[in-house]
Write a protein that holds these residues in place. Sequence first.
Motif, short mmCIF file in Angstrom:
data_model
loop_
_atom_site.label_atom_id
_atom_site.label_comp_id
_atom_site.label_asym_id
_atom_site.label_seq_id
_atom_site.Cartn_x
_atom_site.Cartn_y
_atom_site.Cartn_z
N ALA A 6 5.45 8.14 -4.09
CA ALA A 6 4.25 8.34 -3.29
C ALA A 6 3.82 6.96 -2.80
CB ALA A 6 3.15 8.98 -4.13
N VAL A 7 4.10 6.68 -1.54
CA VAL A 7 4.00 5.33 -1.01
C VAL A 7 2.69 5.13 -0.25
CG1 VAL A 7 5.08 3.60 0.48
CG2 VAL A 7 6.50 5.18 -0.85
N LEU A 8 2.01 4.05 -0.57
CA LEU A 8 0.83 3.60 0.18
C LEU A 8 1.15 2.23 0.76
CD1 LEU A 8 -0.20 5.13 -2.64
CD2 LEU A 8 -2.43 4.72 -1.58
N VAL A 9 1.20 2.12 2.08
CA VAL A 9 1.48 0.85 2.75
C VAL A 9 0.14 0.26 3.16
CG1 VAL A 9 2.72 -0.29 4.63
CG2 VAL A 9 3.66 1.81 3.59
N ARG A 10 -0.27 -0.83 2.48
CA ARG A 10 -1.63 -1.35 2.65
C ARG A 10 -1.62 -2.87 2.86
NH1 ARG A 10 -2.32 3.43 2.79
NH2 ARG A 10 -3.88 4.67 1.65
N ASP A 11 -2.64 -3.34 3.57
CA ASP A 11 -2.84 -4.79 3.71
C ASP A 11 -3.38 -5.39 2.42
OD1 ASP A 11 -2.04 -5.29 6.40
OD2 ASP A 11 -3.82 -4.19 7.05
N ALA A 12 -4.15 -4.57 1.68
CA ALA A 12 -4.71 -5.03 0.41
C ALA A 12 -4.57 -3.91 -0.61
CB ALA A 12 -6.19 -5.41 0.57
N GLU A 13 -4.49 -4.29 -1.87
CA GLU A 13 -4.27 -3.29 -2.92
C GLU A 13 -5.48 -2.36 -3.06
OE1 GLU A 13 -3.22 -3.10 -7.69
OE2 GLU A 13 -3.12 -5.00 -6.60
N PRO A 14 -5.27 -1.03 -3.03
CA PRO A 14 -6.38 -0.09 -3.17
C PRO A 14 -6.86 -0.01 -4.61
CG PRO A 14 -4.32 1.09 -2.98
CD PRO A 14 -3.99 -0.37 -2.78
N GLU A 15 -8.01 0.60 -4.80
CA GLU A 15 -8.55 0.80 -6.13
C GLU A 15 -7.68 1.81 -6.89
OE1 GLU A 15 -11.08 -0.67 -7.65
OE2 GLU A 15 -11.38 -1.98 -5.90
N PRO A 16 -7.61 1.69 -8.23
CA PRO A 16 -6.80 2.64 -9.02
C PRO A 16 -7.18 4.10 -8.78
CG PRO A 16 -7.42 0.76 -10.37
CD PRO A 16 -8.17 0.60 -9.08
N GLY A 17 -8.48 4.38 -8.55
CA GLY A 17 -8.89 5.76 -8.31
C GLY A 17 -8.25 6.34 -7.07
N GLU A 18 -8.12 5.53 -6.01
CA GLU A 18 -7.48 6.00 -4.79
C GLU A 18 -5.99 6.26 -5.01
OE1 GLU A 18 -6.57 4.69 -0.15
OE2 GLU A 18 -7.95 3.49 -1.37
N VAL A 19 -5.36 5.40 -5.79
CA VAL A 19 -3.94 5.58 -6.08
C VAL A 19 -3.72 6.85 -6.90
CG1 VAL A 19 -1.89 4.56 -7.11
CG2 VAL A 19 -3.55 3.10 -5.95
#
Length: 645
Positions: free
Chosen positions: A71-84
């Motif tokens: 489950a890939v999230l391509v982000r400029d900055a690391e998201p919060e654990p809750g979002e992941v």
Amino acid sequence: MSTDHRGEKLRRAAERAVAAYPSLASWQRQVLARFLVEGRGGWRTHVHTAFPDVPAGHPDALLIGPLGVLAVLVRDAEPEPGEVRAALRHATEPFIGVRTSAGVVSESVVRPVVVLPAGAEPSKRSAGHHLVVPGATLDRVLRKGERRLTGRDVESLLGRLGESAFLPLVPRQDTAPAGAGAELFDLDDLAKDRFDAVLDGPFESWLTFLDDSQHAMVRRDYSGPARISGPAGTGKSVVALHRLVRMARNSVGPLLFTTFASNLPPIAQRSFHRLAPELDGRVRFDHLHRWAREFLRSRGNELPVKSSADCFSRAWSKFGKHTRLAELNRHEYWRDEIDRVIKGRGITALAEYQGLHRTGRGLRLTAADRELVWRLHEHYEQIRRERGLHDHNDVFTEACAELEREPLERPLAGVVVDEVQDITLVGLRLVHALAGDGPNRLLLVGDGQQQIYAGGWRLVDAGIPIRGRGEVLRTNYRNASRILEWAQRFDATNQVDDLDGAPGFSLRESVATYHGGDVVPWKDPERLEDALVAAVRDRPEPDDVAVLTFEKSAADRWRDVLRRNGIPVRNLDGWAGERDGRVSVGTVHRAKGLEFREVFVPELPAEDGDDDRDRDLRELAQRARLVALTRARDLLWVGPPRAAG
């Protein structure tokens, strides 16, 4: 093609695919292209339908391959654990209940991965929650680690994405038309990897294979009744099953899958279970006659139904054979005229019959001829009523009247009708009454070129509007190219329509995606029995083999022949798709809607000459022959034509 050349071609095709997302940063396009290039290693990429503007808490993409589901999230900055965690939950939803070689799908198979630009470092809060990798070090998740999924597992999981929020993203060759979003067609050499993997896998997995190009049709919303048509082998029934899964997940009311043939619903039910075992019980699979009889019984109306053959024979003996009708055609023709045209279309008056355009009937009848037919029909009806019997069309007519008097207490949320071309018009009116004209409630699937029963109709005759909601499938996924080419030589000669009177798409125009296969024509009738027995005995997977005939008596004879020679057989009539090491033997009428790895046709129908009065029977025989030949995927064994007479 060399490995380097092939890899470079794939890289360029991947770059063309991701160019469809101009708002992405350069590094993000490189990551997405890298995912596509990893198709060489067995990874398949699906992106969210809203990509790149994916809602918070949802993954941008799913990658399914030998190391599991990412489950890939391509982000400029690391998201919060809750979002992941929310993204992981949404990524796992399509696979709930699926069992793989690693067990039931869980977080050990589905893993969240956050991809950041080069130089970015993961925070401490990601420890134990998700994996964070810079785009330049994707080898950590794509090529290193424990192998969790087999090829069969991957195909099973991919099959669950047809009704999800994810669409396949595949490489594009430079001649492909520009597309929107992720619905890009795979025209690259490597795009056939998934198709080839299914070909090499268990035959049951092949029976529910959905090509990437068909996903959009599964997901499409229709504002009213819809129709899917196309030649044999184009995947109509598979698309219908995947749509049925989507209907079951997106609705709460009862659903019905129905056909004219009694043996097809249980086989479709078995395929539905393979696609979505958690939805068992959501859909009723039943042939239309049985549904209608049970419905009438529930309303206190028990109709005694028996074959109409004896009633018709008595009517013919008393009236028909002494009239001009006997000169015009055989008595079987007039039995079909009553069953499939007069009663099958719900005709109740001579004046109505006189003005009727007899769709699908080639023999021209004068007004006087029609009056004779009507008198024969009246004699038949009188004998039937005197015996207190009903035929199948009576059941449909009574069920329609009962529904009009009192609709279902709990309306059906949707109806799928397969092989719809074989249902009579009164049966078609019944399914329309059951489903209505609401969005996504009625799906009709069929091919006029495969109609093997007399008569015909147009959808407009049943009051079913499908304007703008008709799909035509053209690509053949079932038959190996040599088998398709052989069948195209015998293409049925009658005009093909799209089930609503417009020109259709014939088998002769279809193109195979599976190249190869074998056709074995056997020409010596004296050694036919020995040759067929020897060929069938050599088959490694008896469950995937069928011997098809054009008459019930011939099917009975060939079952006896194979049994005498120690080959286990089953009757195709009543078979529900179970695998028990036996060869299926039956008529082409019971093979409608089915397919097998290898098919043996001991005798082709005899040609009846050019007599105009035999035209309808000749066309029915041609269509039956086409159906028989197109049941085979890998091997088609064909015996000589039967002797005429």
